[in-house]
Design a protein around this motif. Structure first.
Motif, PDB file in Angstrom:
ATOM      1  N   ILE A   9       0.826  -1.221   0.000  1.00 40.33           N
ATOM      2  CA  ILE A   9       0.000   0.000   0.000  1.00 40.33           C
ATOM      3  C   ILE A   9       0.863   1.277   0.000  1.00 40.33           C
ATOM      4  O   ILE A   9       0.644   2.151  -0.840  1.00 40.33           O
ATOM      5  CB  ILE A   9      -1.001  -0.019   1.192  1.00 40.33           C
ATOM      6  N   PRO A  10       1.865   1.386   0.890  1.00 34.43           N
ATOM      7  CA  PRO A  10       2.730   2.573   0.803  1.00 34.43           C
ATOM      8  C   PRO A  10       3.535   2.603  -0.492  1.00 34.43           C
ATOM      9  O   PRO A  10       3.674   3.662  -1.112  1.00 34.43           O
ATOM     10  CB  PRO A  10       3.676   2.434   2.006  1.00 34.43           C
ATOM     11  N   GLU A  11       4.041   1.439  -0.926  1.00 37.39           N
ATOM     12  CA  GLU A  11       4.856   1.373  -2.155  1.00 37.39           C
ATOM     13  C   GLU A  11       4.089   1.923  -3.350  1.00 37.39           C
ATOM     14  O   GLU A  11       4.638   2.614  -4.207  1.00 37.39           O
ATOM     15  CB  GLU A  11       5.260  -0.092  -2.403  1.00 37.39           C
ATOM     16  N   LYS A  12       2.782   1.620  -3.407  1.00 32.59           N
ATOM     17  CA  LYS A  12       1.953   2.037  -4.542  1.00 32.59           C
ATOM     18  C   LYS A  12       1.425   3.466  -4.377  1.00 32.59           C
ATOM     19  O   LYS A  12       0.652   3.932  -5.218  1.00 32.59           O
ATOM     20  CB  LYS A  12       0.749   1.095  -4.681  1.00 32.59           C
ATOM     21  N   GLY A  13       1.753   4.131  -3.285  1.00 31.11           N
ATOM     22  CA  GLY A  13       1.270   5.494  -3.073  1.00 31.11           C
ATOM     23  C   GLY A  13      -0.220   5.554  -2.759  1.00 31.11           C
ATOM     24  O   GLY A  13      -0.866   6.584  -2.957  1.00 31.11           O
ATOM     25  N   LEU A  14      -0.780   4.449  -2.250  1.00 34.92           N
ATOM     26  CA  LEU A  14      -2.216   4.418  -1.941  1.00 34.92           C
ATOM     27  C   LEU A  14      -2.534   5.089  -0.608  1.00 34.92           C
ATOM     28  O   LEU A  14      -3.688   5.244  -0.234  1.00 34.92           O
ATOM     29  CB  LEU A  14      -2.738   2.980  -1.941  1.00 34.92           C
ATOM     30  N   ILE A  15      -1.507   5.485   0.122  1.00 31.32           N
ATOM     31  CA  ILE A  15      -1.706   6.211   1.377  1.00 31.32           C
ATOM     32  C   ILE A  15      -0.672   7.345   1.411  1.00 31.32           C
ATOM     33  O   ILE A  15       0.448   7.169   0.936  1.00 31.32           O
ATOM     34  CB  ILE A  15      -1.570   5.269   2.606  1.00 31.32           C
ATOM     35  N   ALA A  16      -1.102   8.485   1.935  1.00 29.59           N
ATOM     36  CA  ALA A  16      -0.209   9.654   1.977  1.00 29.59           C
ATOM     37  C   ALA A  16      -0.305  10.324   3.348  1.00 29.59           C
ATOM     38  O   ALA A  16      -1.266  10.087   4.092  1.00 29.59           O
ATOM     39  CB  ALA A  16      -0.606  10.633   0.876  1.00 29.59           C
ATOM     40  N   PRO A  17       0.664  11.172   3.677  1.00 31.67           N
ATOM     41  CA  PRO A  17       0.630  11.865   4.963  1.00 31.67           C
ATOM     42  C   PRO A  17      -0.700  12.604   5.166  1.00 31.67           C
ATOM     43  O   PRO A  17      -1.257  13.154   4.205  1.00 31.67           O
ATOM     44  CB  PRO A  17       1.785  12.860   4.857  1.00 31.67           C
ATOM     45  N   GLY A  18      -1.185  12.589   6.383  1.00 29.00           N
ATOM     46  CA  GLY A  18      -2.404  13.330   6.716  1.00 29.00           C
ATOM     47  C   GLY A  18      -3.689  12.628   6.353  1.00 29.00           C
ATOM     48  O   GLY A  18      -4.772  13.087   6.718  1.00 29.00           O
ATOM     49  N   GLU A  19      -3.597  11.496   5.651  1.00 24.79           N
ATOM     50  CA  GLU A  19      -4.812  10.766   5.274  1.00 24.79           C
ATOM     51  C   GLU A  19      -5.269   9.859   6.423  1.00 24.79           C
ATOM     52  O   GLU A  19      -4.526   9.618   7.370  1.00 24.79           O
ATOM     53  CB  GLU A  19      -4.556   9.943   4.000  1.00 24.79           C
ATOM     54  N   ALA A  20      -6.527   9.379   6.303  1.00 23.81           N
ATOM     55  CA  ALA A  20      -7.076   8.472   7.307  1.00 23.81           C
ATOM     56  C   ALA A  20      -7.443   7.158   6.635  1.00 23.81           C
ATOM     57  O   ALA A  20      -8.080   7.149   5.581  1.00 23.81           O
ATOM     58  CB  ALA A  20      -8.310   9.083   7.966  1.00 23.81           C
ATOM     59  N   ALA A  21      -7.022   6.051   7.250  1.00 24.67           N
ATOM     60  CA  ALA A  21      -7.273   4.739   6.659  1.00 24.67           C
ATOM     61  C   ALA A  21      -7.716   3.751   7.719  1.00 24.67           C
ATOM     62  O   ALA A  21      -7.262   3.810   8.863  1.00 24.67           O
ATOM     63  CB  ALA A  21      -5.993   4.223   5.995  1.00 24.67           C
ATOM     64  N   ILE A  22      -8.631   2.857   7.324  1.00 17.53           N
ATOM     65  CA  ILE A  22      -8.891   1.667   8.142  1.00 17.53           C
ATOM     66  C   ILE A  22      -8.580   0.448   7.286  1.00 17.53           C
ATOM     67  O   ILE A  22      -8.709   0.475   6.060  1.00 17.53           O
ATOM     68  CB  ILE A  22     -10.346   1.567   8.669  1.00 17.53           C
ATOM     69  N   GLY A  23      -8.193  -0.620   7.947  1.00 16.01           N
ATOM     70  CA  GLY A  23      -7.946  -1.865   7.237  1.00 16.01           C
ATOM     71  C   GLY A  23      -8.382  -3.020   8.102  1.00 16.01           C
ATOM     72  O   GLY A  23      -8.158  -3.006   9.317  1.00 16.01           O
ATOM     73  N   ALA A  24      -9.015  -3.999   7.463  1.00 16.70           N
ATOM     74  CA  ALA A  24      -9.400  -5.195   8.204  1.00 16.70           C
ATOM     75  C   ALA A  24      -8.167  -6.084   8.307  1.00 16.70           C
ATOM     76  O   ALA A  24      -8.074  -7.159   7.712  1.00 16.70           O
ATOM     77  CB  ALA A  24     -10.553  -5.903   7.522  1.00 16.70           C
ATOM     78  N   ASP A  25      -7.208  -5.564   9.009  1.00 17.99           N
ATOM     79  CA  ASP A  25      -5.973  -6.276   9.342  1.00 17.99           C
ATOM     80  C   ASP A  25      -5.304  -5.459  10.434  1.00 17.99           C
ATOM     81  O   ASP A  25      -5.153  -4.243  10.289  1.00 17.99           O
ATOM     82  CB  ASP A  25      -5.041  -6.384   8.129  1.00 17.99           C
ATOM     83  N   SER A  26      -4.911  -6.118  11.496  1.00 12.68           N
ATOM     84  CA  SER A  26      -4.454  -5.370  12.671  1.00 12.68           C
ATOM     85  C   SER A  26      -3.189  -4.552  12.401  1.00 12.68           C
ATOM     86  O   SER A  26      -2.952  -3.556  13.066  1.00 12.68           O
ATOM     87  CB  SER A  26      -4.231  -6.317  13.838  1.00 12.68           C
ATOM     88  N   HIS A  27      -2.386  -4.963  11.419  1.00 15.98           N
ATOM     89  CA  HIS A  27      -1.147  -4.225  11.167  1.00 15.98           C
ATOM     90  C   HIS A  27      -1.317  -3.036  10.231  1.00 15.98           C
ATOM     91  O   HIS A  27      -0.333  -2.450   9.755  1.00 15.98           O
ATOM     92  CB  HIS A  27      -0.051  -5.182  10.691  1.00 15.98           C
ATOM     93  N   THR A  28      -2.560  -2.650   9.996  1.00 15.26           N
ATOM     94  CA  THR A  28      -2.848  -1.447   9.200  1.00 15.26           C
ATOM     95  C   THR A  28      -2.221  -0.204   9.832  1.00 15.26           C
ATOM     96  O   THR A  28      -2.015   0.808   9.155  1.00 15.26           O
ATOM     97  CB  THR A  28      -4.379  -1.283   9.051  1.00 15.26           C
ATOM     98  N   CYS A  29      -1.899  -0.275  11.112  1.00 12.16           N
ATOM     99  CA  CYS A  29      -1.254   0.855  11.796  1.00 12.16           C
ATOM    100  C   CYS A  29       0.121   1.210  11.210  1.00 12.16           C
ATOM    101  O   CYS A  29       0.698   2.248  11.572  1.00 12.16           O
ATOM    102  CB  CYS A  29      -1.146   0.580  13.292  1.00 12.16           C
TER     103      CYS A  29
END
Lengths: 422, 163
Positions: A107-127
């Protein structure tokens, strides 16, 4: 009202001027994520509730990483369910075998998340994505289903622990040692329901790979999220990955913290967490009496290129101990390809390791390296619970890539200096 | 809303890998999940548990992975409520979202022993230990969670918002 960095991101996503710890809010999401285990449960809930469309507000990502390439018929059915759901709703960020990597590396490699954004993931290591200065947290499948339908989630605004980092890491020590050291200090519920906000002049000495590993295991201290400030290292990482404009949030100077923990990075040793909790930490050089059967280097915690490079540096020109199985798992196809181009795959294979396709695989006892009764592994993964990597009488010791690589060479838990000085 | 049953007791940091091991996660069938519930720390749980029984544990219950299969397995095994000193946060959310009753209560979690007959009044948040003749006051749910439960869980409540 002064706010922590996490609180500022949550306030912005809830459309509020400010929020305080304990407040219940509904926040807009930028990313909603699931994998091949939690996705099918979310899809069942989504269908049962009778939704006919997904939200256009949040990006939806489905990553087939846990039991893929499919380990059996049931896991094949799970991936098929996710595949047809992605097709039905035109979900672009669906990653199947060939494109998929371990989700929190991909997810970070593909740029699907950026600083200041909010995300949830059905996986505990989404943090993990707190490393980029984003708010991201693990939830269950029903929260994921609701997030896909509405682009929102409810949160109780967390209080925070400030982790003040000073100094810089010694040779052989990396982000894995820092987070194991911290969990050893505060325990597996030391940050329960709270944010872990990393700050201080020591931050600048930590690479993005270190930060990703540290935030990845915030959940192992019970935290809701871990987060790093946005700096030049973040900006350099984001460059060319993501065309969206993003915001760097900063904690207020007088933000409220329930506790401040000081860590001098120069004093953190190579650290190993013994069974059966990540808080059972010991310095790596005390493990000489503990003989092992298997080493796993990979996972969402330590499957990045820097981790592969660190392991390859130890294994170059050396051989894993006879009778020991060493499994290396680059976390994404891109990382795998880099490992090929840089010669790491050759190094690993000449050393007697096997190099697996990207998968979560053995980390959660799925496939690709399950332990028998009485067997022990040193793994760069994130959990050493009872039965985590296989038989209920097997044991997992958590460590960094260099400790895992050195232990593969000696056949017992080893500080890397033990093999490098030979 | 009330629950009544005998206590089945565990310690601290009961993680989701022992509640339902990952080797069973390829299924979403709740009966099949229930048939393996707790087996890595308590092989007799599945044969011992009776409908209505109450699980009692220490700190940080449900730590580890986000697998909703864990509260699903506990609920489908017949457990009517989990009482613990504290819960891991994802497990807490998941339980509420799927309708497994859970209560945080340090004194009850400390005092109730394996096999004790326990009754719970959820509206008052009162836990009664019939065997020992004691009562304990649990942390009540916040109002919005009560509202979500009354609407039939998270999905039913957002369905109401959206339509």
């Amino acid at each position: 009202m002064a706010m922590t960095m996490t609180q500022k991101i949550l306030a912005a996503h809830a459309g509020l001027e400010s929020v305080t710890a304990g407040q219940l809010i509904k926040a807009k999401l930028d990313l909603v994520l699931a994998n091949d285990i939690t996705g099918p449960v979310a899809i069942n809930e989504f269908d049962k509730a009778g939704f006919s469309s997904v939200s256009n507000d949040a990006r939806i990502a489905l990553v087939m990483d846990h039991f893929a390439p499919n380990k059996d018929i049931k896991s094949a059915e799970s991936c098929k369910k996710c595949r047809s759901f992605a097709k039905r709703f035109g979900i672009e960020s669906f990653y199947d075998v060939g494109e998929m990597g371990v989700e929190h590396a991909l997810i970070p490699e593909k740029g699907l998340i950026a600083p200041g954004e909010a995300a949830i993931g059905a996986d505990s290591h989404t943090c993990t994505y707190g490393a980029l200065g984003a708010f991201s947290t693990g939830v269950g499948s029903t929260d994921m289903a609701a997030g896909m339908a509405t682009g929102e989630a409810w949160f109780k605004v967390p209080s925070a622990i400030k982790v003040n980092l000073t100094g810089s890491l010694q040779k052989y020590v990396s982000g894995k040692d820092v987070i194991l050291h911290l969990i050893g200090m505060i325990g597996v519920d030391g940050a329960l329901y709270q944010s872990l906000e990393f700050t201080g002049e020591g931050v600048k000495s930590l690479t993005m790979s270190d930060r990703l590993t540290i935030c990845n295991m915030a959940i192992e201290a019970g935290a809701k999220n871990g987060i790093f400030p946005v700096d030049d290292i973040t900006r350099e990482y984001m460059a060319g990955r993501c065309e969206r404009s993003w915001t760097a949030f900063e904690a207020d100077a007088d933000a409220p913290y329930t506790r401040v923990i000081d860590i001098d990075l120069s004093g953190v040793p190579c650290t190993v967490a013994y069974p059966h909790l990540p808080e059972n930490t010991h310095p790596a050089d005390e493990g000489a009496g503990i003989e092992i059967d298997q080493v796993v280097i990979g996972s969402c915690t330590n499957g990045n290129l820097e981790d592969m490079a660190a392991a390859a540096a130890i294994l170059h020109g050396r051989h894993v101990k006879k009778g020991l199985r060493a499994i290396v798992i680059p976390a994404t196809p891109k990382i795998y390809m880099e490992c090929v181009e840089r010669g790491y795959v050759k190094t690993f294979m000449e050393a007697g390791c096997i190099v697996s396709t990207p998968t979560c695989g053995p980390c959660l006892g799925g496939h690709m390296g399950i332990l028998a009764a009485g067997e022990r592994a040193v793994a760069t993964t994130n959990r050493n619970f009872v039965g985590r990597m296989g038989h209920v009488e097997s044991e997992v010791y958590l460590a960094s890539p260099v400790v895992a690589a050195a232990s593969a060479v000696t056949g017992h838990i080893s500080h890397p200096k033990e093999v490098e000085s030979e | 809303m009330k629950a009544h049953g005998n206590a089945i007791k565990y310690g601290n940091h009961i993680d989701t890998d022992v509640i339902i091991p990952a080797r069973y996660l390829a299924t979403q069938d709740e009966k099949e999940l229930a048939s393996h519930c707790m087996e890595d720390i308590d092989k007799s749980f599945v044969s011992r548990v009776k409908p209505g029984d109450i699980m009692v544990a220490g700190q940080n219950f449900g730590c580890g992975s986000s697998r909703e299969h864990a509260p699903i397995a506990i609920k489908a095994s017949g457990i009517s409520c989990v009482i613990a000193k504290s819960f891991a946060r994802i497990f807490y959310r998941n339980s509420i979202n799927i309708g497994l009753a859970i209560l945080e209560c340090e004194s009850a979690a400390e005092d109730i022993d394996e096999g004790d007959e326990v009754e719970i009044d959820f509206d008052a948040g009162v836990i009664t230990n019939i065997t020992k003749g004691k009562t304990y006051q649990a942390q009540p749910f916040p109002d919005f969670i009560k509202e979500m439960i009354q609407k039939g869980g998270l999905m039913a409540s957002i369905k109401g918002d959206k339509t």
